[in-house]
Design a protein around this motif. Structure first.
Motif, PDB file in Angstrom:
ATOM      1  N   SER A  67       0.844  -1.163  -0.112  1.00  0.00           N
ATOM      2  CA  SER A  67      -0.066  -0.076  -0.062  1.00  0.00           C
ATOM      3  C   SER A  67       0.987   1.383  -0.117  1.00  0.00           C
ATOM      4  CB  SER A  67      -0.741  -0.119   1.382  1.00  0.00           C
ATOM      5  OG  SER A  67      -1.993   1.007   1.204  1.00  0.00           O
ATOM      6  N   SER A  72       1.143   8.520  -2.658  1.00  0.00           N
ATOM      7  CA  SER A  72       0.310   8.837  -3.638  1.00  0.00           C
ATOM      8  C   SER A  72       0.201  10.277  -3.958  1.00  0.00           C
ATOM      9  CB  SER A  72      -1.041   8.058  -3.521  1.00  0.00           C
ATOM     10  OG  SER A  72      -1.579   8.432  -2.415  1.00  0.00           O
ATOM     11  N   LYS A 138     -12.023   8.506  -9.734  1.00  0.00           N
ATOM     12  CA  LYS A 138     -11.113   7.619  -9.218  1.00  0.00           C
ATOM     13  C   LYS A 138     -10.572   6.792 -10.469  1.00  0.00           C
ATOM     14  CE  LYS A 138     -14.193   5.156  -6.635  1.00  0.00           C
ATOM     15  NZ  LYS A 138     -14.832   4.062  -5.818  1.00  0.00           N
ATOM     16  N   LEU A 142      -6.662   6.876 -11.694  1.00  0.00           N
ATOM     17  CA  LEU A 142      -5.861   5.553 -11.748  1.00  0.00           C
ATOM     18  C   LEU A 142      -5.293   5.554 -13.234  1.00  0.00           C
ATOM     19  CD1 LEU A 142      -5.265   3.113 -10.379  1.00  0.00           C
ATOM     20  CD2 LEU A 142      -7.289   1.906 -11.328  1.00  0.00           C
ATOM     21  N   TYR A 156      -6.292   0.069  -7.167  1.00  0.00           N
ATOM     22  CA  TYR A 156      -6.489   0.480  -5.796  1.00  0.00           C
ATOM     23  C   TYR A 156      -6.717  -0.817  -4.867  1.00  0.00           C
ATOM     24  CZ  TYR A 156      -7.980   4.943  -7.703  1.00  0.00           C
ATOM     25  OH  TYR A 156      -8.002   6.226  -8.036  1.00  0.00           O
ATOM     26  N   ALA A 161      -8.831   0.724   1.306  1.00  0.00           N
ATOM     27  CA  ALA A 161      -9.715   1.800   1.183  1.00  0.00           C
ATOM     28  C   ALA A 161     -10.993   1.815   2.378  1.00  0.00           C
ATOM     29  CB  ALA A 161     -10.300   2.160  -0.218  1.00  0.00           C
ATOM     30  N   HIS A 197      -9.117   6.025  -1.448  1.00  0.00           N
ATOM     31  CA  HIS A 197      -8.861   5.399  -2.575  1.00  0.00           C
ATOM     32  C   HIS A 197      -7.330   5.653  -3.010  1.00  0.00           C
ATOM     33  CE1 HIS A 197     -13.058   3.825  -2.710  1.00  0.00           C
ATOM     34  NE2 HIS A 197     -12.366   2.684  -3.438  1.00  0.00           N
ATOM     35  N   SER A 200      -4.965   3.876  -1.206  1.00  0.00           N
ATOM     36  CA  SER A 200      -4.678   2.445  -1.200  1.00  0.00           C
ATOM     37  C   SER A 200      -3.998   1.880  -2.275  1.00  0.00           C
ATOM     38  CB  SER A 200      -6.483   1.894  -1.292  1.00  0.00           C
ATOM     39  OG  SER A 200      -6.960   2.112  -2.358  1.00  0.00           O
ATOM     40  N   ILE A 201      -3.726   2.794  -3.256  1.00  0.00           N
ATOM     41  CA  ILE A 201      -3.049   2.023  -4.502  1.00  0.00           C
ATOM     42  C   ILE A 201      -1.843   1.459  -3.995  1.00  0.00           C
ATOM     43  CG2 ILE A 201      -1.600   2.828  -6.366  1.00  0.00           C
ATOM     44  CD1 ILE A 201      -3.028   5.006  -7.087  1.00  0.00           C
TER      45      ILE A 201
END
Ligand code: GLN
Length: 311
Positions: A67, A72, A138, A142, A156, A161, A197, A200-201
């Motif tokens: 994570s 990010s 989202k 991405l 994600y 998330a 989110h 959480s990538i």
């Protein structure tokens, strides 16, 4: 002082430092405040170096995804900077805060203008800008990150998330507080959903070093042949990483490692040497400031051993 260019055996340096760090006690603690992150094996440890000449060197768990959390925030900031230009600095400052990443304290006296875009508060304001701009925040975010990585294998983690959203009381407080000053334009619920989110990538050290090449390589272009940021904007993002990338340990990271970088509570650290390389390290146990214990140790030894630092 200009030192003579020397040839460094990166593979040897990486392997030696890796074994030295592994032979010492793995101090610190995994971030458990996000329940899903607590499930990660604390002994994971990987590093990947990617040079300007496209040479890649990996050690340990360098291809395992984790994570990336606050790392990010550099990507969202870069995209917002690309889209809105200098307008963004009206809503978020570029000063080191000297406070933890999730601090609320300065927001009251600063009238809802976060000190910098890498604190949670600042990242939320940036997220708000992207939510206003993108049709499907989202999906569009991405897609932009996949483009930077030149890989579609980036996603994600819905589990992370969701886990963070279920306990994100402080982040919800932060977002609502900033909204009360008018510096969040969209509904906090929507901004937070995007923020959780984004954090959480999941990426491996290999992917991280690839993604962040746009800050190390002045000739970096996407598959469409475009620069992500021009040189002046790249300089500014690197400068903010240098001064604010490690929250109230940013001075310490500069002092020990001497490179612009960014950490995340998943235990990842990415650092760049503009014009030379990008390096990513991952070890989940964090020190008291929320930065990877072994990651910092490794990078300090790496820049010391190679005598390659921007200072
Ligand atoms: N998602 C995390 C949070 O908001 C990010 C923090 C971090 O990586 N420093 O708490």
């Amino acid at each position: 002082m200009k030192l003579e260019e020397k040839t460094i055996d990166y593979k040897k340096v990486l392997t030696t430092i890796y074994h030295n760090v592994v032979s010492e006690e793995n101090k610190g603690a995994i971030a458990t405040y996000i329940p899903e992150l607590a499930k990660v094996d604390a002994d994971n440890f990987g590093v990947c170096l990617l040079t300007m000449n496209n040479e890649q060197f990996g050690v340990g768990n360098w291809q395992t995804k984790f994570s990336i959390q606050s790392i990010s925030k550099v990507l969202s900031l870069s995209l917002a900077y690309q889209i809105f230009g200098d307008e963004i600095w009206k809503r978020v400052d570029v000063e080191p805060s000297g406070t933890p990443f999730n601090s609320l304290v300065q927001l009251e006296s600063d009238f809802g203008i976060p000190r910098n875009p890498f604190m949670n508060s600042g990242a939320m304001v940036i997220c708000d800008m992207l939510v206003s701009h993108y049709e499907n925040p989202k999906e569009d975010f991405l897609a932009a990150v996949r483009e930077l990585c030149k890989s579609s294998d980036i996603s994600y983690s819905e589990a992370v998330a969701k886990s963070e959203a279920s306990v994100g009381y402080r982040n919800k407080a932060l977002c609502n507080f900033i909204k009360s000053f008018g510096n969040i334009k969209n509904e906090p619920e929507e901004v937070l959903g995007f923020y959780f989110h984004m954090c959480s990538i999941e990426m491996s050290c290999q992917e991280l070093s690839q993604v962040f090449m746009y800050l190390a390589n002045p000739n970096f272009t996407t598959s469409t042949g475009d620069n992500v940021l021009n040189l002046s904007k790249t300089k500014r993002i690197n400068a903010i990483m240098q001064t604010c990338g490690f929250y109230d340990e940013s001075g310490e990271f500069s002092f020990r490692v001497g490179l612009p970088g960014k950490s995340g509570v998943g235990g990842g650290i990415v650092a760049v040497y503009p014009g030379k390389y990008c390096i990513a390290a991952w070890s989940p146990k964090l020190n008291e400031k929320g930065n990877s214990y072994r990651g910092m140790k490794f990078l300090e030894a790496f820049t010391t051993e190679t005598e390659e630092s921007i200072f």
